[in-house]
Scaffold this motif. Structure first.
Motif, PDB file in Angstrom:
ATOM      1  N   GLN A   1       0.817  -1.217   0.000  1.00  0.00           N
ATOM      2  CA  GLN A   1       0.000   0.000   0.000  1.00  0.00           C
ATOM      3  C   GLN A   1       0.850   1.266   0.000  1.00  0.00           C
ATOM      4  O   GLN A   1       0.346   2.355  -0.248  1.00  0.00           O
ATOM      5  CB  GLN A   1      -0.929   0.004   1.231  1.00  0.00           C
ATOM      6  N   GLY A   2       2.134   1.120   0.284  1.00  0.00           N
ATOM      7  CA  GLY A   2       3.047   2.249   0.274  1.00  0.00           C
ATOM      8  C   GLY A   2       3.257   2.853   1.648  1.00  0.00           C
ATOM      9  O   GLY A   2       2.383   2.785   2.517  1.00  0.00           O
ATOM     10  N   THR A   3       4.430   3.456   1.833  1.00  0.00           N
ATOM     11  CA  THR A   3       4.745   4.166   3.070  1.00  0.00           C
ATOM     12  C   THR A   3       5.458   5.468   2.695  1.00  0.00           C
ATOM     13  O   THR A   3       6.345   5.481   1.844  1.00  0.00           O
ATOM     14  CB  THR A   3       5.599   3.304   4.014  1.00  0.00           C
ATOM     15  N   GLN A   4       5.025   6.559   3.314  1.00  0.00           N
ATOM     16  CA  GLN A   4       5.538   7.889   2.964  1.00  0.00           C
ATOM     17  C   GLN A   4       6.889   8.139   3.630  1.00  0.00           C
ATOM     18  O   GLN A   4       7.041   7.925   4.845  1.00  0.00           O
ATOM     19  CB  GLN A   4       4.550   8.966   3.404  1.00  0.00           C
ATOM     20  N   VAL A   5       7.826   8.596   2.833  1.00  0.00           N
ATOM     21  CA  VAL A   5       9.127   9.059   3.330  1.00  0.00           C
ATOM     22  C   VAL A   5       9.267  10.526   2.948  1.00  0.00           C
ATOM     23  O   VAL A   5       9.176  10.874   1.773  1.00  0.00           O
ATOM     24  CB  VAL A   5      10.281   8.234   2.740  1.00  0.00           C
ATOM     25  N   THR A   6       9.480  11.374   3.949  1.00  0.00           N
ATOM     26  CA  THR A   6       9.652  12.799   3.712  1.00  0.00           C
ATOM     27  C   THR A   6      10.979  13.237   4.305  1.00  0.00           C
ATOM     28  O   THR A   6      11.236  13.011   5.488  1.00  0.00           O
ATOM     29  CB  THR A   6       8.512  13.603   4.343  1.00  0.00           C
TER      30      THR A   6
END
Length: 113
Positions: free
Chosen positions: A105-110
């Protein structure tokens, strides 16, 4: 049906590190080539790193020397250790079983100061 679940994303300052994890289900994990991909806003999804069933990695030139992909076939896990992160690494990171339609589902990296 096999599934992939990512974790480990977050907000980090430039130069920092994160470790992403991907938990896989299904019976054929140890036979599959696994990969990490990323998609930044307004950009196409791109390959970051892939790893063969035996553990041989291949990296996109933009992350070579900074990122390390690894896997644990017994635990059905794939990891992405990301060091020296840069703002241009900001994206949603996805785990993928190559040669299938299976995506996490994806994971956000900022990466931002």
């Amino acid at each position: 049906q096999a599934q992939l679940v990512e974790s480990g994303g977050g907000l980090v300052q430039p130069g920092g590190s994160l470790r992403l994890s991907c938990a896989a289900s299904g019976n054929n994990f140890r036979l599959n080539i696994m990969g990490w991909y990323r998609q930044a806003p307004g950009q196409q999804r791109e390959s970051v790193a892939v790893i063969t069933p035996a553990g041989s990695p291949n990296y996109d030139s933009s992350v070579k020397g900074r990122f390390t992909i690894s896997r644990d076939n017994g635990k059905k896990m794939v990891y992405l250790q990301m060091n020296d992160l840069k703002p241009e690494d900001t994206a949603v990171y996805y785990c993928h079983t190559l040669r299938t339609t299976i995506w996490g589902q994806g994971t956000q990296v900022t990466v931002s100061s």
